[in-house]
Write a protein that holds these residues in place. Sequence first.
Motif, PDB file in Angstrom:
ATOM      1  N   ARG A  21     -22.642  15.142 -15.676  1.00 24.58           N
ATOM      2  CA  ARG A  21     -21.525  14.655 -16.487  1.00 24.58           C
ATOM      3  C   ARG A  21     -20.308  14.344 -15.615  1.00 24.58           C
ATOM      4  O   ARG A  21     -19.492  13.487 -15.953  1.00 24.58           O
ATOM      5  CB  ARG A  21     -21.159  15.687 -17.552  1.00 24.58           C
ATOM      6  N   ALA A  22     -20.174  15.066 -14.485  1.00 29.68           N
ATOM      7  CA  ALA A  22     -19.045  14.833 -13.588  1.00 29.68           C
ATOM      8  C   ALA A  22     -19.282  13.651 -12.653  1.00 29.68           C
ATOM      9  O   ALA A  22     -18.390  13.303 -11.871  1.00 29.68           O
ATOM     10  CB  ALA A  22     -18.770  16.089 -12.770  1.00 29.68           C
ATOM     11  N   GLY A  23     -20.471  13.032 -12.703  1.00 27.29           N
ATOM     12  CA  GLY A  23     -20.716  11.829 -11.917  1.00 27.29           C
ATOM     13  C   GLY A  23     -21.623  12.005 -10.720  1.00 27.29           C
ATOM     14  O   GLY A  23     -21.850  11.041  -9.972  1.00 27.29           O
ATOM     15  N   MET A  24     -22.174  13.195 -10.478  1.00 28.69           N
ATOM     16  CA  MET A  24     -23.093  13.364  -9.353  1.00 28.69           C
ATOM     17  C   MET A  24     -24.436  12.716  -9.682  1.00 28.69           C
ATOM     18  O   MET A  24     -24.940  12.836 -10.801  1.00 28.69           O
ATOM     19  CB  MET A  24     -23.276  14.854  -9.033  1.00 28.69           C
ATOM     20  N   THR A  25     -25.016  12.066  -8.708  1.00 28.82           N
ATOM     21  CA  THR A  25     -26.286  11.371  -8.916  1.00 28.82           C
ATOM     22  C   THR A  25     -27.456  12.335  -8.777  1.00 28.82           C
ATOM     23  O   THR A  25     -27.366  13.351  -8.077  1.00 28.82           O
ATOM     24  CB  THR A  25     -26.449  10.244  -7.895  1.00 28.82           C
ATOM     25  N   PRO A  26     -28.590  12.024  -9.407  1.00 28.50           N
ATOM     26  CA  PRO A  26     -29.783  12.860  -9.228  1.00 28.50           C
ATOM     27  C   PRO A  26     -30.181  13.000  -7.768  1.00 28.50           C
ATOM     28  O   PRO A  26     -30.627  14.065  -7.339  1.00 28.50           O
ATOM     29  CB  PRO A  26     -30.851  12.122 -10.043  1.00 28.50           C
ATOM     30  N   ALA A  27     -30.009  11.925  -6.981  1.00 32.76           N
ATOM     31  CA  ALA A  27     -30.383  11.996  -5.566  1.00 32.76           C
ATOM     32  C   ALA A  27     -29.531  13.020  -4.834  1.00 32.76           C
ATOM     33  O   ALA A  27     -30.032  13.788  -4.006  1.00 32.76           O
ATOM     34  CB  ALA A  27     -30.233  10.619  -4.920  1.00 32.76           C
ATOM     35  N   ARG A  28     -28.261  13.045  -5.116  1.00 43.25           N
ATOM     36  CA  ARG A  28     -27.405  14.018  -4.441  1.00 43.25           C
ATOM     37  C   ARG A  28     -27.737  15.434  -4.888  1.00 43.25           C
ATOM     38  O   ARG A  28     -27.708  16.370  -4.096  1.00 43.25           O
ATOM     39  CB  ARG A  28     -25.933  13.720  -4.707  1.00 43.25           C
ATOM     40  N   LEU A  29     -28.071  15.606  -6.159  1.00 42.97           N
ATOM     41  CA  LEU A  29     -28.408  16.940  -6.664  1.00 42.97           C
ATOM     42  C   LEU A  29     -29.727  17.448  -6.083  1.00 42.97           C
ATOM     43  O   LEU A  29     -29.955  18.655  -6.029  1.00 42.97           O
ATOM     44  CB  LEU A  29     -28.479  16.913  -8.190  1.00 42.97           C
TER      45      LEU A  29
END
Length: 308
Positions: A21-29
Amino acid sequence: MDRSLPPGLDARGFLVADAVRAGMTPARLRSARLAVPHFGVRSIAQPESLLERAAAFAPLLQPWQRIGGVVALAVLGLPVPWRLRGSLGVDVVAPKGRGTPDRPGVRVRRVSDATLDAWEIEGVRVVAPPLAWALLAATCTEHELVVLGDAIVSDAEHYPDRRAPGPLATLDELRATVGRWTGRPGAARLRAALPRIRLGVESPRESDMRLFIVDAGMPEPEVQASVHDPETGRLLGRADLMHRDARVVEEYEGKGHRSKEQWERDVQKYRDFERIGLHVVRATNRDFVPSPDRWLRDLAATLHSRTA
């Protein structure tokens, strides 16, 4: 390496859903730059200490849940017994009939709603100190429960590592907790520990020292005893422990005594004590690890010689 996070996310531990929700992408996670302390949680670094583990688990807690066990002691800054400091997993405490997390490494304890007060320290919600004490009764020894009880009721401003101003509870609150614990695991141990808890203790080692002395068959010393000059009435200082009849003082030299200013104050205090006829018996951690027996034998001989 960029480890910045969007506003509102705690680097110690945050929910994947909040991060999306804060804008982090799945790749970064999924990046190896982030640790995965629990399913559904990410953190900047893999938690290692008890405090770090508590902070990493905190986002998973529901409003009716609290952290208990040794992790709660660490959050409150209460003395965690040495033998339990390597304990793995997290204890979650919840009221009877409410949902609890089903996760590896999570132990669930259920209590009545009436006993489930919450303390929140730096964003981590834990059970109140009296309940934290009682929940460990089946795990801790009587000695360890007394040390914890001393730390909870102490009003010392600089009790080592405590993360909230004291006292954290009163003796009456501990007594009420013991009354409610009848029939539960560790109830007999709590009843045995309660009358041995003392007010005014300033460190866990002071508690250890007092209990070692009493359990070795010597009279119980006064705790944080005020010592006055018999001629002028001036306060010369306070003794960690004191056998007033034998005119013997027991002092524990912990890490708080290592500064130049404290060392100089201690030297003057001991000189003043000796000037008025007190015998000072000092101790360090080496006197108690692995065994206090030699120190206790020397103290017993000193007490005997001064009361014979």
